[in-house]
Motif scaffolding. Sequence first.
Motif, short mmCIF file in Angstrom:
data_model
loop_
_atom_site.label_atom_id
_atom_site.label_comp_id
_atom_site.label_asym_id
_atom_site.label_seq_id
_atom_site.Cartn_x
_atom_site.Cartn_y
_atom_site.Cartn_z
N ASN A 1 35.09 41.89 31.44
CA ASN A 1 36.54 41.82 31.31
C ASN A 1 37.16 41.35 32.61
O ASN A 1 36.89 41.92 33.68
CB ASN A 1 37.10 43.19 30.93
CG ASN A 1 36.63 43.66 29.57
OD1 ASN A 1 36.31 42.85 28.70
ND2 ASN A 1 36.59 44.97 29.37
N LEU A 2 38.00 40.32 32.53
CA LEU A 2 38.69 39.81 33.71
C LEU A 2 40.06 40.46 33.82
O LEU A 2 40.79 40.58 32.83
CB LEU A 2 38.81 38.29 33.62
CG LEU A 2 37.49 37.52 33.61
CD1 LEU A 2 37.73 36.03 33.43
CD2 LEU A 2 36.68 37.79 34.88
N LYS A 3 40.43 40.88 35.03
CA LYS A 3 41.64 41.66 35.25
C LYS A 3 42.74 40.90 35.98
O LYS A 3 43.93 41.22 35.83
CB LYS A 3 41.31 42.92 36.06
CG LYS A 3 40.25 43.83 35.44
CD LYS A 3 40.78 44.53 34.20
CE LYS A 3 39.79 45.58 33.72
NZ LYS A 3 40.30 46.31 32.53
N SER A 4 42.39 39.92 36.80
CA SER A 4 43.38 39.27 37.65
C SER A 4 42.90 37.88 38.04
O SER A 4 41.69 37.62 38.08
CB SER A 4 43.63 40.12 38.90
OG SER A 4 44.60 39.54 39.74
N ILE A 5 43.88 37.00 38.33
CA ILE A 5 43.53 35.63 38.73
C ILE A 5 44.53 35.12 39.75
O ILE A 5 45.70 35.53 39.76
CB ILE A 5 43.49 34.69 37.51
CG1 ILE A 5 42.90 33.33 37.90
CG2 ILE A 5 44.87 34.53 36.87
CD1 ILE A 5 42.40 32.52 36.74
N ARG A 6 44.07 34.28 40.67
CA ARG A 6 44.92 33.57 41.62
C ARG A 6 44.47 32.12 41.68
O ARG A 6 43.30 31.80 41.44
CB ARG A 6 44.86 34.18 43.02
CG ARG A 6 43.46 34.21 43.61
CD ARG A 6 43.46 34.49 45.09
NE ARG A 6 43.86 33.33 45.85
CZ ARG A 6 43.05 32.30 46.13
NH1 ARG A 6 41.82 32.29 45.67
NH2 ARG A 6 43.49 31.31 46.86
#
Length: 321
Positions: A299-304
């Motif tokens: 599960n991916l939680k954050s991106i920049r």
Amino acid sequence: MSDSPTLDGTRRSVLKATGGLLAAGGLLGSAGAATAAEEWTTAETPTARTLHAVVETAVGPFAVGGGGEVLHRTDLGWQRVLDDGPTGNSNDLYGAASTDDGTRLWVVGASGAIGEYNVLTGSLIDHSAPNDVTNNFNDVSVVGEPGDANVYIAGDSGKIYSSAANGATETWSQVTPGSGAAIQAIDFHGPTNGHAVDGNQTVFETTDGEVYERIGIADANVNFYAVDSDGRDEVHVAGDGGMVHDWDGAAWTPTDLGDASFRDIELADGSGYVVGGGGALFSFADGTWSQESTPTGENLKSIRRGSTDIAVGAAGTVIEK
């Protein structure tokens, strides 16, 4: 967002220091249509704990997560700089943001944890438990310079906590903008202008940092977990059911991207990403959303975004492009 000293005023809006973010909307495109020349790769990290947020600072990206861990992406790779959070009690960290000059990293998390980390010197100020509040804090947005920043925190108790004096003791106020459902995410595009979403399918707007007005979303039928606030007429919300909603100041436009549960959204200059469960990652470009292949099912939680795009998630996962 980039590895050069680009500045970040909020958890998801580092690019606002180089220009306002543009609204996005469009139809679902074919898989892999965006940025086909490059692929996402997995980076090694010194942790197996969930990483909940990644942000840019003046010295590069930082990620925060379980057990109070704070990681820094350096020329030698990802390095641990804190391992037990601002209180020393190893409370999980769920949100992060940096000041406008990128030199202070603010982190928030479980049991009222709040910390202000100087990325240049490595010093840490503990602002935890404002007004003796020890609820879980889910997200943070910071606007301003070190020592004079406005700080806004999304509380699991349904309250938004704020300080217009850089988190100084006895400067914190709190407000319950909605029904009391958990405030899942918060993002500000100006000192007192921003948006928040809660667990009751509601989006709130404030123009003074104190009073919040409900602006949607009627008949959404899904929970919201992410908000990208780029202006009063440029708001992007994501959540369950693979739904992305875009606000142009007059109406919400929904886009259905499948069945993923999204946890973060980042858009700038007509392009960006949304990420979520099972390694789901969609990119936006040329008015179209496209699913990209990722090397993880976590599960991916954050991106920049930046010269190196970075997404973080469960089990210490970091993927880069």
